[in-house]
Design an enzyme around this catalytic site. Structure first.
Site, PDB file in Angstrom:
ATOM      1  NE  ARG A  23      -3.657  -0.371   2.367  1.00 39.95           N
ATOM      2  CZ  ARG A  23      -3.956  -1.314   3.254  1.00 39.95           C
ATOM      3  NH1 ARG A  23      -3.472  -1.259   4.478  1.00 39.95           N
ATOM      4  NH2 ARG A  23      -4.761  -2.305   2.921  1.00 39.95           N
ATOM      5  CG  ASN A  87      -0.044  -0.496  10.415  1.00 37.04           C
ATOM      6  OD1 ASN A  87      -0.948  -1.205  10.014  1.00 37.04           O
ATOM      7  ND2 ASN A  87      -0.001   0.813  10.200  1.00 37.04           N
ATOM      8  CG  ASP A 103       1.191  -4.349   7.360  1.00 38.60           C
ATOM      9  OD1 ASP A 103       1.036  -5.279   8.178  1.00 38.60           O
ATOM     10  OD2 ASP A 103       0.304  -3.532   7.099  1.00 38.60           O
ATOM     11  CG  ASP A 105       0.257 -10.050   7.993  1.00 37.76           C
ATOM     12  OD1 ASP A 105       0.066  -9.430   6.943  1.00 37.76           O
ATOM     13  OD2 ASP A 105       1.042 -11.015   8.080  1.00 37.76           O
ATOM     14  CG  ASP A 107      -3.146  -4.170  11.654  1.00 31.27           C
ATOM     15  OD1 ASP A 107      -2.088  -3.582  11.370  1.00 31.27           O
ATOM     16  OD2 ASP A 107      -3.764  -4.881  10.834  1.00 31.27           O
ATOM     17  CG  ASP A 120      -6.064  -7.777  10.592  1.00 28.70           C
ATOM     18  OD1 ASP A 120      -7.235  -8.131  10.379  1.00 28.70           O
ATOM     19  OD2 ASP A 120      -5.651  -6.638  10.366  1.00 28.70           O
ATOM     20  CD  GLU A 123      -3.934  -9.597   6.769  1.00 30.96           C
ATOM     21  OE1 GLU A 123      -3.292  -9.056   5.839  1.00 30.96           O
ATOM     22  OE2 GLU A 123      -4.770  -8.980   7.458  1.00 30.96           O
TER      23      GLU A 123
END
Length: 176
Positions: A23, A87, A103, A105, A107, A120, A123
């Site tokens: 991102r 993050n 990142d 994952d 959070d 997450d 994830e």
């Protein structure tokens, strides 16, 4: 490679452990910069996703990036108070006019009353297996969750509402 200059724009680039760009936030104004920390601010900035989609942020945000912590913190100034999105990530590097980090994952979402929730985990487990996160990284990341939640409970660092409001006032002095 130029050092971050206060008042100048920068991008924020988030990557995944496998090196893939995740991102990009197009423009954030640098408010403070040292060798170990960059604080930036943005409002209604364009965010580009790795799949080509894009969107605009909805509220002003003060962003804290560190070289000595495995997390970064986004403070979002909303009508009902300051919300924080944290993050769990690698320490940042600044290159080519951008803050860059990996990142990982996990959070932590923090509400204006300073209650928080971990997000997450599923994830994280999936990507940990897919990208083969080393055990040392796993340990550092979970230790960072503990460090971060301690700072939240203590309202230290970026979790001081007063500090975030002062930084927002500083951001407002910069031309749009």
């Amino acid at each position: 490679m130029a050092d971050p200059k206060i008042g100048s724009p920068m991008q924020i680039k988030s990557y995944k452990h496998n090196g893939q760009l995740h991102r990009t936030w197009q423009e954030t104004t640098i408010l403070k910069a040292t060798s170990t920390r960059i604080i930036g601010a943005n409002d209604r900035t364009r965010v580009l996703e790795s799949d080509g989609r894009s969107w605009l942020t909805r509220e002003p945000a003060i962003c804290f990036f560190y070289t000595e912590h495995w997390f970064n913190v986004i403070s979002m100034l909303r009508a009902d108070g300051i919300h924080y999105y944290c993050n769990i990530s690698s320490p940042f590097v600044f290159e080519d006019g951008a803050v860059k980090y990996i990142d990982y994952d996990l959070d932590v979402k923090v509400f204006p009353d300073m209650t928080y929730t971990l997000l997450d985990e599923d994830e994280y487990e999936l990507h940990s297996q897919q990208m083969n996160y080393p055990q040392e990284i796993d340990r550092v990341l979970w230790d960072s969750v503990e460090e971060l939640t301690h700072m939240i409970r203590q309202r230290k660092g970026p979790f001081s509402h007063e500090k975030v409001e002062q930084l927002y006032e500083l951001f407002l002095t910069y031309p749009i």
